[in-house]
Design a protein around this motif. Structure first.
Motif, PDB file in Angstrom:
ATOM      1  N   ASN A 144      11.257   9.212  12.870  1.00  0.00           N
ATOM      2  CA  ASN A 144      10.855   8.188  14.170  1.00  0.00           C
ATOM      3  C   ASN A 144      11.227   6.493  13.490  1.00  0.00           C
ATOM      4  N   TYR A 145      10.603   5.873  12.072  1.00  0.00           N
ATOM      5  CA  TYR A 145      10.804   4.846  11.753  1.00  0.00           C
ATOM      6  C   TYR A 145      12.029   4.289  11.522  1.00  0.00           C
ATOM      7  N   LEU A 146      12.928   5.367  10.499  1.00  0.00           N
ATOM      8  CA  LEU A 146      14.153   4.584  10.068  1.00  0.00           C
ATOM      9  C   LEU A 146      15.566   4.365  11.255  1.00  0.00           C
ATOM     10  N   SER A 147      14.621   5.033  12.354  1.00  0.00           N
ATOM     11  CA  SER A 147      16.580   5.219  13.669  1.00  0.00           C
ATOM     12  C   SER A 147      15.908   4.555  14.423  1.00  0.00           C
ATOM     13  N   MET A 148      14.982   3.317  13.857  1.00  0.00           N
ATOM     14  CA  MET A 148      14.695   2.701  15.139  1.00  0.00           C
ATOM     15  C   MET A 148      15.525   1.008  15.012  1.00  0.00           C
ATOM     16  N   THR A 165       4.691  -5.360   4.296  1.00  0.00           N
ATOM     17  CA  THR A 165       6.145  -5.811   3.864  1.00  0.00           C
ATOM     18  C   THR A 165       7.164  -5.013   5.371  1.00  0.00           C
ATOM     19  N   THR A 166       7.475  -3.548   4.725  1.00  0.00           N
ATOM     20  CA  THR A 166       7.572  -2.742   5.919  1.00  0.00           C
ATOM     21  C   THR A 166       7.429  -3.599   7.583  1.00  0.00           C
ATOM     22  N   MET A 167       6.005  -3.276   7.587  1.00  0.00           N
ATOM     23  CA  MET A 167       5.656  -4.373   8.958  1.00  0.00           C
ATOM     24  C   MET A 167       5.997  -4.630   9.882  1.00  0.00           C
ATOM     25  N   SER A 168       6.321  -5.994   8.696  1.00  0.00           N
ATOM     26  CA  SER A 168       6.056  -7.206   8.796  1.00  0.00           C
ATOM     27  C   SER A 168       7.660  -7.916   8.814  1.00  0.00           C
ATOM     28  N   VAL A 173       9.737   1.059   2.835  1.00  0.00           N
ATOM     29  CA  VAL A 173       8.614   2.284   2.897  1.00  0.00           C
ATOM     30  C   VAL A 173       9.416   3.523   2.080  1.00  0.00           C
ATOM     31  N   VAL A 174      10.250   3.547   1.935  1.00  0.00           N
ATOM     32  CA  VAL A 174      10.754   4.867   1.532  1.00  0.00           C
ATOM     33  C   VAL A 174      10.512   4.658  -0.054  1.00  0.00           C
ATOM     34  N   SER A 175       9.465   3.619  -0.672  1.00  0.00           N
ATOM     35  CA  SER A 175       9.761   3.189  -2.029  1.00  0.00           C
ATOM     36  C   SER A 175       8.634   3.709  -2.346  1.00  0.00           C
ATOM     37  N   ILE A 176       7.141   4.126  -1.261  1.00  0.00           N
ATOM     38  CA  ILE A 176       6.081   3.675  -1.490  1.00  0.00           C
ATOM     39  C   ILE A 176       5.427   5.591  -1.785  1.00  0.00           C
ATOM     40  N   GLY A 177       6.520   6.270  -1.589  1.00  0.00           N
ATOM     41  CA  GLY A 177       6.190   8.015  -2.494  1.00  0.00           C
ATOM     42  C   GLY A 177       6.249   7.261  -3.870  1.00  0.00           C
ATOM     43  N   LEU A 178       7.533   6.507  -4.776  1.00  0.00           N
ATOM     44  CA  LEU A 178       7.619   6.142  -6.101  1.00  0.00           C
ATOM     45  C   LEU A 178       5.571   6.371  -6.657  1.00  0.00           C
ATOM     46  N   PHE A 179       4.672   5.393  -5.594  1.00  0.00           N
ATOM     47  CA  PHE A 179       4.093   4.816  -6.376  1.00  0.00           C
ATOM     48  C   PHE A 179       3.075   6.320  -5.912  1.00  0.00           C
ATOM     49  N   ASN A 180       3.212   7.232  -4.837  1.00  0.00           N
ATOM     50  CA  ASN A 180       2.278   7.947  -4.703  1.00  0.00           C
ATOM     51  C   ASN A 180       2.114   8.263  -5.709  1.00  0.00           C
ATOM     52  N   SER A 181       2.998   8.878  -6.201  1.00  0.00           N
ATOM     53  CA  SER A 181       2.777  10.006  -7.528  1.00  0.00           C
ATOM     54  C   SER A 181       1.553  10.266  -8.495  1.00  0.00           C
ATOM     55  N   ILE A 182       0.857   9.065  -8.796  1.00  0.00           N
ATOM     56  CA  ILE A 182      -0.025   9.683  -9.516  1.00  0.00           C
ATOM     57  C   ILE A 182      -1.544  10.087  -8.688  1.00  0.00           C
ATOM     58  N   MET A 183      -1.436   9.552  -7.695  1.00  0.00           N
ATOM     59  CA  MET A 183      -2.857   9.390  -6.772  1.00  0.00           C
ATOM     60  C   MET A 183      -3.742  10.545  -6.665  1.00  0.00           C
ATOM     61  N   ALA A 232       1.341   0.732  13.670  1.00  0.00           N
ATOM     62  CA  ALA A 232       1.254   1.400  13.293  1.00  0.00           C
ATOM     63  C   ALA A 232       0.649   1.895  11.844  1.00  0.00           C
ATOM     64  N   PHE A 233       1.404   1.527  11.280  1.00  0.00           N
ATOM     65  CA  PHE A 233       1.898   1.656   9.565  1.00  0.00           C
ATOM     66  C   PHE A 233       0.421   1.049   9.162  1.00  0.00           C
ATOM     67  N   PHE A 234      -0.548   0.208   9.478  1.00  0.00           N
ATOM     68  CA  PHE A 234      -1.989  -0.602   8.978  1.00  0.00           C
ATOM     69  C   PHE A 234      -2.631   0.610   9.074  1.00  0.00           C
ATOM     70  N   LEU A 235      -2.338   1.577   9.377  1.00  0.00           N
ATOM     71  CA  LEU A 235      -4.205   2.691   8.296  1.00  0.00           C
ATOM     72  C   LEU A 235      -3.210   3.317   7.748  1.00  0.00           C
TER      73      LEU A 235
END
Length: 264
Positions: A102-106, A161-164, A174-184, A233-236
């Protein structure tokens, strides 16, 4: 219709049959990535079944015949904070992945069809896989607590960044977030059961149950998206990553120098 992304007003002008056809086309555009994910998870399940893991004994450091409960494990702050860490991490990760199409198709973000946006969802999860290998190498040299906090702080910056921003910057961030989710997940889990001895099994159970955040956080984000818009809504997820920074720096610390396995 298959090549266009229609606004709610344009959809309202279609006949009932055309609206039904359009909705069916929308559903088909996202089937591919989810079917691919289902196949990967099925193969992973087979691998885990075939890979014989050693049995986890009730005591990993010394014999202990005492009866332990989940409450006993939660009395250790690093376990309690770890349960919340898993809850917020899985919730934030799934929430972002769920809203990507939904976000990327905006129009002011990616301005692409939902089918094209679904491909970017695959890049989001691919980044998590690539980051896992990079993260493993970094964890061999750096403190897991510090690296966890650093990765979560980077994701906070990416969410902000993606919010502003708009366009390509918002899309790539927003897509780059996945890279840093990796080790969590593995790092939070390991820190949450650290030095728990005979309580390791109970602590592990609590941490696994905390993945319910993946169902609750996206739902809450959806409620906010209906009121303030998808981008705001990405503030969450931003708050979720802020908590993980806290956990890496403070919440994961074991409060006593005495090994947990020696206490009951």
């Amino acid at each position: 219709l298959s090549a266009a992304v229609l606004s709610a007003e344009q959809i309202g002008k279609l006949s009932p049959a055309e609206q039904l056809a359009y909705r069916a086309q929308e559903a088909q555009t996202v089937q591919g990535p989810y079917l691919g994910l289902a196949v990967v998870l099925f193969l992973l399940a087979i691998f885990v079944y075939l890979f014989r893991l050693p049995t986890l004994k009730e005591s990993t450091e010394q014999a202990d015949t005492g009866h332990h409960t989940l409450i006993d494990a939660l009395r250790h702050p690093h376990v309690l904070f770890g349960v919340l860490g898993i809850f917020f991490y899985v919730g934030g990760e799934v929430a972002i992945g769920s809203f990507l199409v939904n976000y990327l198709s905006m129009p002011d973000i990616g301005n692409m069809s939902e089918q094209a946006a679904a491909n970017w969802v695959a890049y989001y999860w691919l980044g998590a896989m690539i980051g896992r290998f990079i993260g493993s190498a970094l964890l061999a040299r750096l403190s897991p607590r510090k690296l966890l906090a650093i990765f979560a702080a980077i994701n906070m910056a990416l969410v902000l960044t993606t919010m502003s921003t708009k366009g390509a910057v918002a899309m790539y961030s927003v897509v780059s977030i996945g890279l840093f989710n990796s080790i969590m997940f593995p790092t939070i889990f390991s820190l949450g059961i650290e030095r728990m001895g005979p309580l390791t099994g109970k602590a592990s159970s609590l941490l696994i149950m905390a993945i319910v955040g993946g169902a609750l956080v996206p739902y809450v984000q959806g409620l906010f998206a209906d009121r303030i818009g998808v981008q705001h809504a990405f503030f969450l997820p931003l708050l979720c990553y802020a908590y993980i920074v806290f956990y890496g720096l403070y919440g994961s610390r074991i409060k006593s120098d005495t090994p947990v396995a020696a206490t009951h």
